[in-house]
Structure formats: C-alpha cells, structure tokens
Enzyme design. Sequence first.
Site, PDB file in Angstrom:
ATOM      1  N   ASP A   1      34.604  39.129  18.404  1.00 26.36           N
ATOM      2  CA  ASP A   1      33.173  39.408  18.296  1.00 26.36           C
ATOM      3  C   ASP A   1      32.395  38.138  18.654  1.00 26.36           C
ATOM      4  OD1 ASP A   1      30.737  40.440  17.641  1.00 26.36           O
ATOM      5  OD2 ASP A   1      31.088  40.557  15.476  1.00 26.36           O
TER       6      ASP A   1
ATOM      7  N   ASP B   1      30.600  37.059  22.595  1.00 28.30           N
ATOM      8  CA  ASP B   1      29.165  36.786  22.749  1.00 28.30           C
ATOM      9  C   ASP B   1      28.953  35.401  23.351  1.00 28.30           C
ATOM     10  OD1 ASP B   1      28.362  39.216  21.829  1.00 28.30           O
ATOM     11  OD2 ASP B   1      27.010  38.445  20.293  1.00 28.30           O
TER      12      ASP B   1
END
Length: 358
Positions: free
Chosen positions: A248, A252
């Site tokens: 995650d 990003d």
Amino acid sequence: MTHKILLLAGDGIGPEIVSATETVLTALVERFGFKCEFERALMGGCAIDAHGDSLPEATLALARAADAILLGAVGGPKWDKVERAIRPERGLLRLRAELDLFCNLRPAALFPALADASTLKPEVVSGLDLMIIRELTSGIYFGQPRGIEVLADGVRRGFNTLEYRDHEIERIARQGFEIARKRSGRLCSVDKSNVLEVTELWREIVQGLAGEYPDVELEHLYVDNAAMQLVRAPKQFDVIVTTNMFGDILSDLAAMLTGSIGMLPSASLNGQGKGLFEPVHGSAPDIAGMELANPLATILSAAMMLRYTLAEADLADKVERAVARVLADGARTADIAGTASSTVSTGEMTKAVVAALD
Ligand code: NAD
C-alpha cells in the site's frame, strides 16, 4: 471468443472516464476484430442512491459472471456520512474479497514525454518502468483480533493482527515470479524479516520457490531500505512483491515518481487470472462533469485487462503505444499540462488515443 466485460462507472468522474475507455475498446472491436460484450451495473454512491447498498447483489452476480471488470471510481462527499457498513469504499473492499482478488498490480511507468512531471530529477526517473505486486486480501488490514479496548486501569489499547498463512504467501509470490519472468526476470521481495516473524515466514517461502524459477533473479530487501532505494535509484527495480500494508505504502510512493495520479492504472487478480481493473485515482468530485478528467489511467487499466485477463497482449500493446504517441504529440489534459500552453478535454484526449491506435 467473446469476452464479457462488466463496466462499473461509479461516481464523480467515473462515468466520464469509463465511457472514454469504452470508446477505445469499441475502436478495437471495429478495427482489429476484438470480440467483447459490455454489461453495466451500479456500484458505489450511485448504487446507495438507487438500492441502499454500495454493492447490490445484482452487481455482484454480474461481476461473478464477467470475464473482467472495469471500474471508474467510487465515493464522494455526498456519501461521506452514510452508515460505515454501506459506504462506497466498503462496496469496493467487499467486491475484492468476494472475488478473492488477492493480487494487486500497480505499475509505475514514466512516459518519456512526461519526464518533467516527476519531482525527482529527470535522469533518476527517465525510463522508469516498475511493477509493484501487493498482496490484497490478507495481512494486517484483515487480521483478527483487531480493535480499541479500555484496559482495567483505564488505559486505551489499540491493536491489529498481522498474519499470513503459508499458502497466502505462496500464491502471491508465484505471481511475482511469473510476472518477473514475463518482464526482465528480476524479482525483489520486500519484508521486515529482521523484526516480524510473519515476514520471516514470508522470506522463507519466497526463497523456497526460487528453485522452481531458475530464470528469475531473486533478491530480498527490508521495507525501510526498499523505500529509500525507490527514491534514491528507482530504476534498479523491475518487479517488487510484498505484503498488503508494505505494498500500500510503497505503491503510492512509486506512483508519485511518475508525477501524475491521472496516469496510473491498476489491476487486482484472483487465482484464475480474472480481474478488476481501475485507475489508482479516486472519483475527483471537484472536476466531475466538467470534461477535465484525464481518461488515460482508465484507458491504461483497460490495457492491463487486455494483457493480464483477456490474453490479448497485442491489443494491450496497441493501446499503450497509442497513449505514448498522443503524449509525445503534446496532447495534455489539465492535470498533466505542466508548462503546456493549451490543454485538451476528456473527449478530445479520448479521440486522440483512438486516432493513434495503429
Ligand atoms: P482523487 O484521486 O479523487 O482526487 C485527488 C486530486 O486529483 C483532485 O484534485 C482531483 O481533481 C485530481 N484527479 C484525480 N483523478 C484525476 C483525473 N483522472 N484527471 C484529472 N485530475 C484528477 O482523491 P480524493 O479527492 O482524495 O478522493 C475523492 C473521492 O474518491 C473520495 O470520496 C474518496 O473516498 C474516493 N476514492 C475512491 C477510490 C476508488 O474508487 N478506488 C480511490 C481513492 C479515492
């Protein structure tokens, strides 16, 4: 064979970018013999408005029956106050869980024409093309027990559980090896095995599979070092495979190396290769209905759908080449305009991509 594609437009700019992508897929049908039929269903805030549930049963049934699902985006301020259990984001989490979409692919590739969009120096990012594979349906976001409790002495304690079963690690690691094999043959597994027993098991299982993939060069990195290396010298990586939470965060970070959220596609696959394809960005309510949305992340998500689920790699190449061509020719929506003197609308960008399909 006719592919069944479910279109979930969703909310905000979702309908605009999904319609743009449908136009590109339809051009593949008309010009290159691609065979597909489209179904449409409601998901997200629009489904709450119509049926009181962000993932209605009818939508789930169509999703199960489809070969692949293309999603725009869900959510927006209108639904921020609805009951947590039926919020748009919950519908998306449920869809991923119901279809067992455990393998999240987040490519971060920099189009040469957009080298200036990155905050890093052009020589650090130019030519960047990496793939982050994130485990999506297990790990600390799903582990039980979880919660916030008040202890006898009145102290509050928040807790979550990070756990992985061996088969969950094995199936995501195999995806890593398989995808690395189709790219440059290099795989980096990211863990924190010096501190977390779960990822000690992760490393042991990934290492154990290496013998089955002698053509893939495997390395292991601790997540803190991986974060540092991604910013220092991102081009050293080709494929990274990691846990839900590490993926995650790192995906990003990697996404931002390319500079624009409007350009980033993603895929979530299950064990049979069926997938949900969606742009990384959200529903951008601030620009919804204004013809300002960049449709390229969704169009590139459709290219991933062609490559990873529908076994139409040639068509995927065509779409990706068309996107690179329109960018090289200078077409820019507002979000990627930089210093460009003029910008194009969602519809104009879509038309340009269709015209550039070779
Ligand atoms: P966002 O990604 O929607 O928007 C962030 C900024 O980027 C905005 O300024 C927006 O205008 C711009 N932007 C995003 N996509 C763009 C595009 N294709 N073209 C041009 N500009 C674009 O993130 P947010 O504002 O934090 O969230 C808005 C809503 O989207 C929230 O309700 C959030 O929950 C939801 N969301 C949904 C998903 C999803 O459906 N997978 C993912 C993230 C956020």
